[in-house]
Design a protein around this motif. Structure first.
Motif, PDB file in Angstrom:
ATOM      1  N   GLN A   7      -4.398   6.598  -0.161  1.00  0.00           N
ATOM      2  CA  GLN A   7      -3.038   6.227  -0.040  1.00  0.00           C
ATOM      3  C   GLN A   7      -2.348   7.636  -0.485  1.00  0.00           C
ATOM      4  N   CYS A   8      -2.761   8.430  -0.900  1.00  0.00           N
ATOM      5  CA  CYS A   8      -1.983   9.770  -1.580  1.00  0.00           C
ATOM      6  C   CYS A   8      -2.423  11.199  -0.640  1.00  0.00           C
ATOM      7  N   HIS A 115       2.326  -1.545   6.374  1.00  0.00           N
ATOM      8  CA  HIS A 115       1.708  -0.855   5.229  1.00  0.00           C
ATOM      9  C   HIS A 115       0.276  -0.489   5.764  1.00  0.00           C
ATOM     10  N   THR A 116      -0.259   0.635   4.887  1.00  0.00           N
ATOM     11  CA  THR A 116      -1.273   1.201   5.268  1.00  0.00           C
ATOM     12  C   THR A 116      -2.686   0.698   4.630  1.00  0.00           C
ATOM     13  N   GLU A 117      -2.573  -0.221   3.497  1.00  0.00           N
ATOM     14  CA  GLU A 117      -3.660  -0.670   2.566  1.00  0.00           C
ATOM     15  C   GLU A 117      -4.385  -1.138   3.593  1.00  0.00           C
TER      16      GLU A 117
END
Length: 248
Positions: A7-8, A115-117
């Protein structure tokens, strides 16, 4: 650790990484070094910890051999073209759903970017409710309570209690597909249905169509429903020959 760094994209300093994971810096250092030695992470010149491309390459290789490219993607692409919206596929893994593939139509200038989760939030998403509708009410309570019902940043129509969620799930059971409007996110709506191998048995995944609420009206969802259900049947047939759908 890998999920956090995914996520980063700019990476994280070791201290920040340890803080997010709620572990001592020394433990984080040992874990990072092991993953660096394995080629999954690397350190920038300033000491920032980053994911390497090895993890992405392994993921792509797995999806390629699991049937996503040859069997699944054409079905998603066809539904995206028919609807003009974002189509997403999730697979069941034990007691949760994981996003694995998507197709975005280029017919419209207004796109929905999710969202990319990696894990599907069950209570307020069409995919989540489509899967939960195949469980008993008691099982729904156990699974949802484990993941958590209350989350910040949801839309105004997200269920606030188990009772509200069960009411929505019962509607899903009656229709054969789930519909949510401004539940997971403000301004977006989605519909989804479960995927079963050869159309029977326990669901192995879900397929959804999502887009801006201004386009995804109740009337439009009713129009899309037969295409969505037909695509789920196609995916169910493909599931028999893909290891991707053997994770339950």
């Amino acid at each position: 650790m890998l999920e956090t760094l995914a996520q980063c994209p700019a990476g994280l300093p070791l201290r920040d990484l340890a803080h997010r994971l709620k572990i001592p810096a020394a433990a984080a250092e040992r874990a990072v070094q092991g993953l660096v030695d394995g080629g999954f992470l690397f350190r920038s010149a300033d000491g920032t910890v980053n994911l390497s491309v090895k993890l992405a390459a392994l993921g792509l290789a797995y999806l390629g051999t699991s049937g996503i490219t040859d069997l699944v993607q054409p079905i998603l692409d066809d539904l995206a073209k028919r609807t003009g919206e974002l189509v997403r596929l999730a697979v069941v893994e034990s007691d949760h759903l994981t996003w694995v593939a998507k197709s975005q139509s280029t017919q419209s200038g207004l796109f929905y970017v999710p969202h990319t989760e990696p894990e599907v939030y069950l209570a307020a998403t069409a995919n989540g409710q489509a899967w939960l509708a195949n469980l008993s009410d008691e099982q729904v309570k156990i699974v949802v309570e484990k993941q958590g019902l209350h989350r910040s940043g949801l839309g105004p129509n997200a269920p606030a209690t188990i009772e509200q969620l069960l009411t929505q799930i019962e509607r899903t059971r009656q229709l054969g597909y789930a519909c949510v409007t401004e539940a997971y996110e403000i301004g977006t709506s989605a519909m989804a249905t479960a995927i079963r191998k050869r159309g029977v048995g326990t669901p192995v995944g879900t397929i959804s169509v999502a887009g801006p609420t201004i386009r995804m009206t109740p009337a439009r969802m009713t129009e899309i429903a037969p295409w969505l259900l037909a695509s789920a049947d196609e995916l169910g047939a493909a599931a028999a020959s893909s290891p991707l759908f053997s994770l339950t």
